[in-house]
Design a protein around this motif. Sequence first.
Motif, short mmCIF file in Angstrom:
data_model
loop_
_atom_site.label_atom_id
_atom_site.label_comp_id
_atom_site.label_asym_id
_atom_site.label_seq_id
_atom_site.Cartn_x
_atom_site.Cartn_y
_atom_site.Cartn_z
N GLU B 8 -55.40 80.76 50.32
CA GLU B 8 -54.97 79.98 49.15
C GLU B 8 -53.54 80.32 48.74
OE1 GLU B 8 -55.48 77.46 47.27
OE2 GLU B 8 -53.97 78.06 45.80
N TYR B 11 -51.27 85.85 49.79
CA TYR B 11 -51.32 87.32 49.66
C TYR B 11 -51.74 87.92 51.00
CZ TYR B 11 -53.30 91.92 48.64
OH TYR B 11 -53.60 93.26 48.66
N GLU B 22 -53.41 98.20 43.87
CA GLU B 22 -54.85 97.98 43.77
C GLU B 22 -55.66 99.24 44.07
OE1 GLU B 22 -56.54 95.21 42.74
OE2 GLU B 22 -54.53 94.66 42.10
N ALA B 38 -61.93 90.44 45.94
CA ALA B 38 -61.34 89.12 45.70
C ALA B 38 -59.83 89.26 45.86
CB ALA B 38 -61.66 88.64 44.29
N CYS B 39 -59.17 88.20 46.27
CA CYS B 39 -57.72 88.23 46.45
C CYS B 39 -57.07 88.76 45.16
CB CYS B 39 -57.20 86.83 46.77
SG CYS B 39 -55.39 86.77 46.76
N PRO B 40 -56.25 89.82 45.25
CA PRO B 40 -55.65 90.38 44.04
C PRO B 40 -54.69 89.43 43.32
CG PRO B 40 -55.45 91.91 45.88
CD PRO B 40 -55.91 90.60 46.45
N ASP B 41 -54.18 88.43 44.02
CA ASP B 41 -53.23 87.53 43.38
C ASP B 41 -53.86 86.27 42.79
OD1 ASP B 41 -51.03 89.13 43.60
OD2 ASP B 41 -50.32 88.24 45.48
N CYS B 42 -54.81 85.66 43.51
CA CYS B 42 -55.37 84.40 43.00
C CYS B 42 -56.83 84.51 42.58
CB CYS B 42 -55.18 83.26 44.01
SG CYS B 42 -56.26 83.37 45.45
N SER B 43 -57.56 85.50 43.10
CA SER B 43 -58.97 85.74 42.73
C SER B 43 -59.92 84.60 43.05
CB SER B 43 -59.12 86.07 41.24
OG SER B 43 -58.51 87.28 40.95
N VAL B 44 -59.47 83.59 43.79
CA VAL B 44 -60.38 82.49 44.10
C VAL B 44 -60.74 82.44 45.59
CG1 VAL B 44 -59.76 81.11 42.08
CG2 VAL B 44 -58.51 80.76 44.22
N ARG B 45 -60.28 83.44 46.36
CA ARG B 45 -60.71 83.58 47.74
C ARG B 45 -61.19 85.02 47.90
NH1 ARG B 45 -60.32 79.11 47.06
NH2 ARG B 45 -59.42 77.43 48.31
N PHE B 46 -62.22 85.18 48.75
CA PHE B 46 -62.87 86.48 48.86
C PHE B 46 -62.70 87.05 50.26
CE2 PHE B 46 -64.57 84.01 45.45
CZ PHE B 46 -64.54 84.91 44.40
N ASP B 49 -63.13 85.02 53.27
CA ASP B 49 -62.27 83.84 53.40
C ASP B 49 -60.93 84.17 54.06
OD1 ASP B 49 -64.13 82.26 51.95
OD2 ASP B 49 -63.30 82.97 50.05
#
Lengths: 397, 53
Positions: B8, B11, B22, B38-46, B49
């Motif tokens: 996404e 990162y 982190e 979870a992605c530290p920058d967007c948190s919407v991909r794990f 992913d």
Amino acid sequence: MKGYTATLPDGEAIYYVDRKRYLWTLSVIYPLQPFIGIWLHAETGNEAWLLLPIFLGYVVNPILDWVLGEDTNNPPEAVILQLDRDPFYRALTYIVVPLHFVSLIGAAWWAGTQSLSWWGFLGLAVVAGITSGLGINTGHELGHKKSKLERTLAKIVLAVPVYGHFWIEHNRGHHRDVSTPEDPASSRMGESIYRFARREIPGAFRRAWAIEKDRLERRGKSAWDPNNQILQSMSLSVVLQVGLLLAFGWKMIPFLIVHNVFAWWQLTSANYVEHYGLLRLNDENGRYERCQPHHSWNSNHIFSNLVLFHLERHSDHHAHPLRRYQSLRHFDNLPSLPSGYFGSYLLAWVPPLWYRVMDKALLALPHIDGDLDKVNIEPEKREMIFKKYAESGSASS
Amino acid sequence: MSEYRCPECGYTYDENKGDEHEGYAPGTAFSKLPDDFACPDCSVRFKGDFDKL
Ligand SMILES: [Zn+2]
């Protein structure tokens, strides 16, 4: 006006001009609203002018949204990258940061040094609070970015409303859990905004603290270490508010309490309307499905978007959390609020009216189509809601 | 040692470098990150992913 050129895959050249480019300065000057009231009060001696920004926010804004209507223009995909990188837009988000401090200090100075009636004093504190609520919006835009500068500015501006935990809670918690029963920042069908506030405000703080504590523990540090990003922002809040207390005396105690509560209430109102009743379903692995565009309520009303850095194009924001405000896009057939945010807040503050308009709109969404199993419902109201809609025959389950 | 990228937001987790902010030390394998990473920058991909580069 500056334009962007790009070549489409089929070889066609396009030229795009962002007609909203300079209008975004509205998001920068809007937080100076307390000074309009202060200036008119100073000129006329009539304290009622201090309340003018409340009238602007909740009467004039919804009317302008209604009159000026919606803007569904999107920048073409081919120029998004150029638009995102244009430094003009991010400069606006930097400039507004000190203005939030100026606004709060200015309003506190007037409240602390003039002999105001109780209602003039209270009104000015409310105006200062709703203005600092806009600071949470600025912190939101900045806190989503990768650069150290923007993240630092987010922490700084969030010190004004004393909401330093917000960007951690929002980025790492809300975006992950949005539109699920676990998310304290997603409201449920049948949950009034007053009930929601009692779940959202403490829930958000607890989640932010837990996330930051986890991160620090992984680094072998205590939660109270100076590296705690919540404490960094909160320390600045303490300096600012104690400074105002020392400068303008005991009157600042009620002033700042009212200010803080109304700033938080702005965010609560935004959170309440952004995902009301929407629910991500479980996928085949038993996890929540990825957040889809139909998991956010949107508004394309142009005026309120221009003073909120496009916050109301909320579906695209959740799809692409790092995308800058100027590049957020509209999509057809998304869940749509009846008005911009300011008008929607008015509705939300009167729960029977909110339910009347929004429960109907929620159940009519194509992906729900009356199926209450696809709705995030307040557990205590569950039975009542099922009964109500089963009897009326509009629920399929 | 490999790199893994969030589809996404871009990162990138580099196993050589880890992620100091982190709390992942240099040399921490991607597979050793928490399951709920979870992605530290967007948190919407794990974790699952991410694309291996
Ligand atoms: Zn990412």
